[in-house]
Design an enzyme around this catalytic site. Structure first.
Site, PDB file in Angstrom:
ATOM      1  N   CYS A   1      34.511  14.618-113.363  1.00 21.06           N
ATOM      2  CA  CYS A   1      34.464  16.033-112.998  1.00 21.06           C
ATOM      3  C   CYS A   1      33.679  16.309-111.711  1.00 21.06           C
ATOM      4  CB  CYS A   1      33.800  16.838-114.100  1.00 21.06           C
ATOM      5  SG  CYS A   1      34.477  16.548-115.716  1.00 21.06           S
TER       6      CYS A   1
ATOM      7  N   ARG B   1      37.037  11.590-107.136  1.00 22.02           N
ATOM      8  CA  ARG B   1      36.251  11.245-108.318  1.00 22.02           C
ATOM      9  C   ARG B   1      37.128  11.079-109.560  1.00 22.02           C
ATOM     10  NH1 ARG B   1      30.739  12.900-107.696  1.00 22.02           N
ATOM     11  NH2 ARG B   1      30.535  13.445-109.885  1.00 22.02           N
TER      12      ARG B   1
ATOM     13  N   TRP C   1      37.812  16.102-115.684  1.00 22.09           N
ATOM     14  CA  TRP C   1      38.326  14.845-116.233  1.00 22.09           C
ATOM     15  C   TRP C   1      38.102  14.949-117.733  1.00 22.09           C
ATOM     16  CZ3 TRP C   1      36.486  10.495-118.905  1.00 22.09           C
ATOM     17  CH2 TRP C   1      37.267   9.338-118.802  1.00 22.09           C
TER      18      TRP C   1
ATOM     19  N   ASN D   1      29.714  19.392-115.789  1.00 19.01           N
ATOM     20  CA  ASN D   1      30.019  17.952-115.799  1.00 19.01           C
ATOM     21  C   ASN D   1      29.141  17.323-116.860  1.00 19.01           C
ATOM     22  OD1 ASN D   1      31.515  18.427-113.552  1.00 19.01           O
ATOM     23  ND2 ASN D   1      30.232  17.250-112.146  1.00 19.01           N
ATOM     24  N   GLY D   2      29.670  16.328-117.563  1.00 17.18           N
ATOM     25  CA  GLY D   2      28.862  15.637-118.571  1.00 17.18           C
ATOM     26  C   GLY D   2      29.413  15.904-119.965  1.00 17.18           C
TER      27      GLY D   2
ATOM     28  N   GLU E   1      37.135  -9.943-111.080  1.00 18.16           N
ATOM     29  CA  GLU E   1      37.295  -8.818-110.160  1.00 18.16           C
ATOM     30  C   GLU E   1      38.756  -8.682-109.722  1.00 18.16           C
ATOM     31  OE1 GLU E   1      35.771  -6.354-109.432  1.00 18.16           O
ATOM     32  OE2 GLU E   1      36.491  -5.654-107.490  1.00 18.16           O
TER      33      GLU E   1
ATOM     34  N   LYS F   1      40.991  -5.360-110.318  1.00 14.76           N
ATOM     35  CA  LYS F   1      41.633  -4.618-109.208  1.00 14.76           C
ATOM     36  C   LYS F   1      43.121  -4.425-109.482  1.00 14.76           C
ATOM     37  CE  LYS F   1      39.117  -3.162-107.439  1.00 14.76           C
ATOM     38  NZ  LYS F   1      37.698  -3.328-107.534  1.00 14.76           N
TER      39      LYS F   1
ATOM     40  N   GLU G   1      43.714  -1.931-112.493  1.00 19.08           N
ATOM     41  CA  GLU G   1      43.388  -0.516-112.368  1.00 19.08           C
ATOM     42  C   GLU G   1      44.310   0.251-111.436  1.00 19.08           C
ATOM     43  OE1 GLU G   1      39.551   0.706-110.848  1.00 19.08           O
ATOM     44  OE2 GLU G   1      39.444  -1.025-109.525  1.00 19.08           O
TER      45      GLU G   1
ATOM     46  N   HIS H   1      43.299 -23.334-123.750  1.00 19.63           N
ATOM     47  CA  HIS H   1      42.731 -22.983-125.054  1.00 19.63           C
ATOM     48  C   HIS H   1      43.350 -21.701-125.606  1.00 19.63           C
ATOM     49  CE1 HIS H   1      39.871 -26.213-124.911  1.00 19.63           C
ATOM     50  NE2 HIS H   1      39.512 -25.849-123.683  1.00 19.63           N
TER      51      HIS H   1
ATOM     52  N   LYS I   1      36.118   7.928-110.169  1.00 17.65           N
ATOM     53  CA  LYS I   1      35.320   7.125-109.244  1.00 17.65           C
ATOM     54  C   LYS I   1      33.909   6.932-109.761  1.00 17.65           C
ATOM     55  CE  LYS I   1      34.456   4.968-105.405  1.00 17.65           C
ATOM     56  NZ  LYS I   1      34.940   3.569-105.393  1.00 17.65           N
TER      57      LYS I   1
HETATM   58  O1  M6R Z   1      29.565   3.328-109.266  1.00 20.17           O
HETATM   59  P1  M6R Z   1      29.464   2.058-110.011  1.00 20.17           P
HETATM   60  O2  M6R Z   1      29.538   0.854-109.149  1.00 20.17           O
HETATM   61  O3  M6R Z   1      28.276   1.980-110.928  1.00 20.17           O
HETATM   62  O4  M6R Z   1      30.759   2.044-110.935  1.00 20.17           O
HETATM   63  C1  M6R Z   1      30.996   1.045-111.862  1.00 20.17           C
HETATM   64  C2  M6R Z   1      32.453   0.989-112.234  1.00 20.17           C
HETATM   65  O5  M6R Z   1      32.862   2.196-112.813  1.00 20.17           O
HETATM   66  C3  M6R Z   1      33.342   0.706-111.015  1.00 20.17           C
HETATM   67  O6  M6R Z   1      32.959  -0.455-110.366  1.00 20.17           O
HETATM   68  C4  M6R Z   1      34.812   0.580-111.452  1.00 20.17           C
HETATM   69  O7  M6R Z   1      34.978  -0.567-112.219  1.00 20.17           O
HETATM   70  C5  M6R Z   1      35.717   0.556-110.225  1.00 20.17           C
HETATM   71  N1  M6R Z   1      36.755   1.518-110.372  1.00 20.17           N
HETATM   72  C6  M6R Z   1      36.372  -0.744-110.009  1.00 20.17           C
HETATM   73  O8  M6R Z   1      37.178  -0.750-108.878  1.00 20.17           O
END
Ligand code: M6R
Length: 601
Positions: free
Chosen positions: A2, A27, A75, A101-102, A475, A479, A482, A498, A596
């Site tokens: 949000c 965000r 959100w 927000n929250g 990672e 990527k 997501e 395994h 974000k």
């Molecule tokens: O802002 P942060 O680095 O603490 O966020 C952590 C994760 O939410 C963030 O890295 C998320 O996994 C990304 N969307 C990955 O690309």
């Protein structure tokens, strides 16, 4: 997650608020809304499901000229994305408008205890907050006291950034926060409130920090702060030195590609800032505190966690300090035995990740020393830790983290070297690495062809590697998942036989990462095993370990420098994800369901 923006001043609020919402789009959100108190004394509320541009279209149907207002991107947490659940929410008597927000954890209890008989229009926790303010005001409390009374009823697990307007004094904004970001911006033409400075940089770069549990009452030319006892005070502003155009994607189709392209520059910025006379230079107090510890615990989420896996290797190998990396959401509720003299490092892009803040809170309460390595200056994690190291990567807008990942790894390398001492060639080596990063980026066309040929039409993909390469596979899979919605998994190559090998079918893409000499041969054998079962193998290898058959050959990293392998591998794994998403014509920067900055646990 949000986003909030509010304005009270001498100009028309609506264009400013809508522009702010657009800047907060990154965000992640699923609906948006705006409330304006108009110049001819009307209260106009417009909400819409979907994108900010949908809201902007709907707003055209209304006459909304007015000098104060609040706006929000939501959100969904409680109640599905819908117009009814979008913010702002209104008290039953129509007097108060509120964005939030929250999460209000005890909202059901509060509803049962205080709001019996009140008709609710939404399924949100937020509506409880505005109904409470309305109810307390109807019992005779002034707005500030009613607002404070509502806040005091929220339980400790709740998090909030609130922005409230009272139709009886529409030139005032009431703001409060706890565990969620909220900043007050000040300018000659009006004052603003936002969950992110980026949303209001066109108007001001001067901000007043709002602390947890404070309430701010903001008019067009004044900001009064109140503590939980109701005492009033002011606070000096600070100047945020950010270039507003840094948050502009220019001619790039998506921010993600721009941010991938910026990684060589980001590496150079870190080198410039963290070396003096050729030696790693980090605040002595940080170095002393870490040297004084017997164990480093790295706490982070998502991509930042993956960067922490790489950093761990440097703290152990270079600085000789046992180090473990933990997922913050797990560490919060399931801790290992903590050593006698621990040091905690929090890694984050946003500095606002609720899971990590939760851990920081109790680690601080336990009295252990803490350092935050984060990109967003003045974020909660940076403010609340004992020490902080900025990542200096510039605004990262795409939901998928890219330049923050490489900068987090490089910052940890420099920190490890500063603790260890020596490493007199590091500056030169990292400068060479920046050149190498650029050369991999320059080869992006080949990576696009591979993504188009093997990934765009695949429903699943696997990344394998060993040692530091295995860390990067996590990672790489994150990527790809997501932003392209491909079912992807990354794991240690030896684990394939395994279990996961049963998923390999004719044409399944298996991507091998090879930058570690000790295990290169073993990873290649594991790749052969998948090929024998029909996999389409793509190899990414550093030049010194490459064969003429490899698909992506990275610059040479021989000897001890092979520890830098993950940094070079980061580029092709990011580009493969990007081009797969792009090839599927998806909204690369705004993947579904994701935000974000993840400000809920
Ligand atoms: O802002 P942060 O680095 O603490 O966020 C952590 C994760 O939410 C963030 O890295 C998320 O996994 C990304 N969307 C990955 O690309």
């Amino acid at each position: 997650m949000c986003g909030i923006v509010g304005y009270t001043g001498i100009n028309n609020a609506l264009p400013f608020l809508l522009d702010g919402l657009e800047k907060l789009e990154y965000r992640g959100y699923d609906s948006a809304g705006v409330y304006i108190h108009t110049d001819d004394d009307r209260d106009v509320l417009v909400k819409e499901k979907g994108r900010v541009k949908d809201l902007e279209k709907k707003v055209e149907e209304f006459d909304m000229r007015g000098k104060s207002g609040i706006a929000h991107t939501r959100w969904a947490t409680h109640g599905q994305p819908s117009i009814e659940n979008a913010h702002p929410h209104v008290s039953a008597d129509g007097r108060y408008y509120l964005v939030h927000n929250g999460v209000i954890e005890n909202y059901k209890q509060l509803k049962a205890d205080y709001l019996d008989g009140v008709e609710f229009k939404s399924q949100t926790d937020t509506e409880v907050a505005v109904q409470l303010v309305g109810k307390f005001a109807s019992q005779g409390l002034d707005t500030l006291t009613a607002f404070r009374k509502m806040i005091n009823l929220l339980d400790d697990n709740s998090s909030y950034a609130f922005l409230l307007m009272d139709t009886k004094s529409p030139d005032l904004l009431y703001a409060a926060k706890s565990k969620s970001p909220l900043l007050i911006g000040i300018s000659e033409t009006g004052n603003v409130v936002s969950s992110d400075a980026l949303a209001v940089l066109d108007l001001t770069k001067d901000f007043i920090e709002l602390h947890d549990s404070e309430i701010a009452v903001i008019s067009k030319n004044d900001v009064q702060l109140y503590n939980s006892k109701g005492n009033s005070y002011t606070r000096n502003s600070f100047h945020l030195d950010i270039d507003p155009t840094a948050a502009d994607k220019g001619t790039y189709p998506f921010f993600m590609l721009k941010e991938i392209d910026e990684q060589a520059i980001v590496a150079r910025t870190l080198i410039k800032n963290y070396f003096i006379n050729g030696f790693p230079h980090i605040d002595e107090k940080i170095i002393h505190a870490i040297k004084d510890s017997d164990h480093i615990y790295i706490i982070a989420a998502g991509t930042s966690y993956n960067a922490g896996l790489i950093g761990r290797r440097f703290f152990e190998k270079w600085a000789g300090i046992p180090t473990e990396t933990y997922v913050s959401s797990e560490f919060a509720y399931d801790q290992p035995i903590i050593s006698k003299k621990p040091f905690f490092i929090f890694i984050s892009q946003s500095g606002e990740t609720a899971d990590s803040i939760q851990v920081l809170d109790f680690i601080k309460a336990a009295g252990y020393p803490t350092l935050t390595i984060a990109n967003v200056l003045n974020s909660t994690l940076t403010r609340e830790a004992d020490f902080s190291l900025p990542l200096l990567a510039g605004p990262e807008i795409a939901v998928a983290s890219t330049k923050a990942y490489t900068s987090q790894i490089i910052a940890q390398i420099i920190l490890a070297a500063a603790i260890a001492g020596g490493h007199e060639d590091l500056q030169k080596e990292l400068s060479k690495l920046a050149v190498d990063i650029q050369s991999v980026i320059d080869g992006k066309e080949k990576i696009k062809q591979l993504a188009d040929k093997y990934l765009v039409n695949a429903d699943r993909a696997f990344y394998i590697g060993r040692g530091a390469d295995a860390d990067v596979t996590l990672e790489a899979a994150l990527k790809l998942k997501e932003i392209s919605y491909t079912l992807a998994e990354g794991f240690a190559a030896g684990e394939l036989k395994h279990g996961t090998i049963s998923l390999i079918e004719q044409g399944t893409p298996v991507i091998g990462l090879i930058s570690q000499s000790k295990t290169a041969g073993l990873t290649r054998s594991n790749l052969e095993e998948t090929m024998a079962r029909g996999a389409k193998v793509i190899t990414i290898a550093t030049k010194n370990l490459a064969t003429s058959e490899d698909d992506i050959v990275l610059p040479e990293l021989a000897g001890e420098n092979e520890m830098f392998g993950p940094i070079l591998e980061a580029i092709p794994i990011q580009l493969l994800a990007y081009y797969t998403s792009f090839g599927r014509e998806l909204d690369v920067d705004h993947p579904r369901n994701l935000a974000k900055s993840v400000t809920v646990q």
